[in-house]
Design a protein around this motif. Structure first.
Motif, PDB file in Angstrom:
ATOM      1  N   GLY A  76       6.130 -14.038   0.954  1.00  0.00           N
ATOM      2  CA  GLY A  76       5.208 -11.889   0.978  1.00  0.00           C
ATOM      3  C   GLY A  76       5.997 -11.077   1.539  1.00  0.00           C
ATOM      4  N   LEU A  77       6.752 -10.823   2.454  1.00  0.00           N
ATOM      5  CA  LEU A  77       6.987  -9.678   3.225  1.00  0.00           C
ATOM      6  C   LEU A  77       7.656  -8.232   2.133  1.00  0.00           C
ATOM      7  N   ALA A  78       8.578  -9.226   1.504  1.00  0.00           N
ATOM      8  CA  ALA A  78       9.491  -8.496   0.559  1.00  0.00           C
ATOM      9  C   ALA A  78       8.623  -7.655  -0.445  1.00  0.00           C
ATOM     10  N   SER A  79       8.034  -8.422  -1.550  1.00  0.00           N
ATOM     11  CA  SER A  79       6.468  -7.911  -2.504  1.00  0.00           C
ATOM     12  C   SER A  79       5.602  -6.511  -1.805  1.00  0.00           C
ATOM     13  N   ALA A  80       5.230  -6.942  -0.530  1.00  0.00           N
ATOM     14  CA  ALA A  80       4.172  -6.223   0.530  1.00  0.00           C
ATOM     15  C   ALA A  80       5.126  -4.671   0.941  1.00  0.00           C
ATOM     16  N   LEU A  81       6.516  -5.215   0.998  1.00  0.00           N
ATOM     17  CA  LEU A  81       7.130  -3.684   1.400  1.00  0.00           C
ATOM     18  C   LEU A  81       7.111  -3.066  -0.043  1.00  0.00           C
ATOM     19  N   VAL A  82       7.580  -4.264  -0.712  1.00  0.00           N
ATOM     20  CA  VAL A  82       8.193  -2.960  -2.013  1.00  0.00           C
ATOM     21  C   VAL A  82       6.741  -2.445  -2.592  1.00  0.00           C
ATOM     22  N   ARG A  83       6.225  -3.351  -2.603  1.00  0.00           N
ATOM     23  CA  ARG A  83       4.493  -2.610  -2.879  1.00  0.00           C
ATOM     24  C   ARG A  83       4.306  -1.197  -2.415  1.00  0.00           C
ATOM     25  N   GLN A  84       4.197  -1.242  -1.518  1.00  0.00           N
ATOM     26  CA  GLN A  84       3.682  -0.024   0.035  1.00  0.00           C
ATOM     27  C   GLN A  84       5.049   1.235  -0.525  1.00  0.00           C
ATOM     28  N   ALA A  85       6.071   0.535   0.023  1.00  0.00           N
ATOM     29  CA  ALA A  85       7.589   2.228  -0.532  1.00  0.00           C
ATOM     30  C   ALA A  85       6.860   2.690  -2.158  1.00  0.00           C
ATOM     31  N   LEU A  86       6.509   1.493  -2.589  1.00  0.00           N
ATOM     32  CA  LEU A  86       6.144   2.480  -4.414  1.00  0.00           C
ATOM     33  C   LEU A  86       4.791   3.144  -4.173  1.00  0.00           C
ATOM     34  N   ASP A  87       4.641   3.205  -3.586  1.00  0.00           N
ATOM     35  CA  ASP A  87       2.922   4.020  -3.285  1.00  0.00           C
ATOM     36  C   ASP A  87       3.393   4.932  -2.443  1.00  0.00           C
ATOM     37  N   TYR A 117      18.271   0.772  -4.290  1.00  0.00           N
ATOM     38  CA  TYR A 117      19.698  -0.217  -4.756  1.00  0.00           C
ATOM     39  C   TYR A 117      19.526  -1.230  -3.771  1.00  0.00           C
ATOM     40  N   HIS A 118      18.923  -1.885  -3.122  1.00  0.00           N
ATOM     41  CA  HIS A 118      19.492  -2.841  -2.095  1.00  0.00           C
ATOM     42  C   HIS A 118      17.753  -3.426  -1.235  1.00  0.00           C
ATOM     43  N   THR A 119      17.054  -5.301  -1.348  1.00  0.00           N
ATOM     44  CA  THR A 119      15.961  -5.255  -0.633  1.00  0.00           C
ATOM     45  C   THR A 119      16.461  -6.345  -0.029  1.00  0.00           C
ATOM     46  N   GLU A 120      15.753  -6.912   1.256  1.00  0.00           N
ATOM     47  CA  GLU A 120      16.724  -7.748   1.994  1.00  0.00           C
ATOM     48  C   GLU A 120      15.097  -8.008   2.791  1.00  0.00           C
ATOM     49  N   THR A 121      14.823  -9.074   3.706  1.00  0.00           N
ATOM     50  CA  THR A 121      13.645 -10.050   4.359  1.00  0.00           C
ATOM     51  C   THR A 121      14.960 -10.932   5.358  1.00  0.00           C
ATOM     52  N   GLY A 122      14.382 -11.108   6.351  1.00  0.00           N
ATOM     53  CA  GLY A 122      14.828 -11.957   7.320  1.00  0.00           C
ATOM     54  C   GLY A 122      15.233 -12.756   6.853  1.00  0.00           C
ATOM     55  N   GLU A 123      16.130 -14.109   7.160  1.00  0.00           N
ATOM     56  CA  GLU A 123      15.833 -15.106   6.990  1.00  0.00           C
ATOM     57  C   GLU A 123      14.565 -15.946   8.003  1.00  0.00           C
ATOM     58  N   VAL A 149       8.945  -6.859  15.086  1.00  0.00           N
ATOM     59  CA  VAL A 149      10.858  -7.431  15.096  1.00  0.00           C
ATOM     60  C   VAL A 149      10.588  -6.452  13.148  1.00  0.00           C
ATOM     61  N   THR A 150      11.260  -5.962  12.998  1.00  0.00           N
ATOM     62  CA  THR A 150      12.212  -5.870  11.321  1.00  0.00           C
ATOM     63  C   THR A 150      11.955  -7.160  10.583  1.00  0.00           C
ATOM     64  N   ALA A 151      11.159  -6.946   9.962  1.00  0.00           N
ATOM     65  CA  ALA A 151      11.522  -8.247   8.914  1.00  0.00           C
ATOM     66  C   ALA A 151      12.124  -7.829   7.417  1.00  0.00           C
ATOM     67  N   GLY A 152      12.520  -6.953   7.315  1.00  0.00           N
ATOM     68  CA  GLY A 152      12.516  -6.709   6.214  1.00  0.00           C
ATOM     69  C   GLY A 152      12.862  -5.126   6.068  1.00  0.00           C
ATOM     70  N   LEU A 153      13.999  -4.982   4.571  1.00  0.00           N
ATOM     71  CA  LEU A 153      14.249  -3.415   4.725  1.00  0.00           C
ATOM     72  C   LEU A 153      14.370  -3.396   2.953  1.00  0.00           C
ATOM     73  N   THR A 154      13.892  -2.239   2.558  1.00  0.00           N
ATOM     74  CA  THR A 154      14.512  -1.852   1.118  1.00  0.00           C
ATOM     75  C   THR A 154      15.352  -0.042   1.121  1.00  0.00           C
ATOM     76  N   GLU A 155      16.734  -0.005   0.240  1.00  0.00           N
ATOM     77  CA  GLU A 155      17.101   0.779   1.139  1.00  0.00           C
ATOM     78  C   GLU A 155      17.496   1.670  -0.240  1.00  0.00           C
TER      79      GLU A 155
END
Length: 113
Positions: A55-66, A43-49, A26-32
């Motif tokens: 800590g999913l947004a942090s994990a998402l952004v870290r892997q995106a930056l990697d 320009y945009h990051t969100e996680t589902g309520e 299930v998509t729990a969050g995204l960064t566009e």
């Protein structure tokens, strides 16, 4: 006995210009983002309520930056969450480019289409 939750999975979805983090499929969050030459402009990051506070947004952004580092691009953190993450994680300073008026004008034009 319940099954342990699968580890979250981050995937880049080029057709949607975003990275997604999936929890049990299930998509729990995204960064566009949008790419501008050798820059990836986030320009945009969100996680589902339902997934907040895990800590999913942090994990998402870290892997995106990697992924951005592996691609040879530089990060432009227009998104406030990504900018805040970069302030705490200096290991990405070498791939961070400044947010400039030119980038903001370009992004506004790209997103208007």
């Amino acid at each position: 006995m319940t099954q342990p939750a699968a580890a979250p999975v981050v995937q880049r979805v080029d057709s949607e210009h975003r990275y997604e983090i999936l929890v049990d499929g299930v998509t729990a969050g995204l960064t566009e983002y949008r790419d501008r030459d050798e820059q990836r402009v986030f320009y945009h990051t969100e996680t589902g309520e339902a997934f907040a506070g895990q800590g999913l947004a942090s994990a998402l952004v870290r892997q995106a930056l990697d992924d951005v580092r592996a691609s040879g691009k530089r990060v432009v953190p227009v998104c406030p969450y990504v900018a805040k993450f970069l302030k705490k994680h200096e290991e990405f300073a070498d791939i961070t480019a400044p947010v400039t008026p030119e980038v903001l004008k370009w992004l506004k034009g790209v997103l208007a289409h």
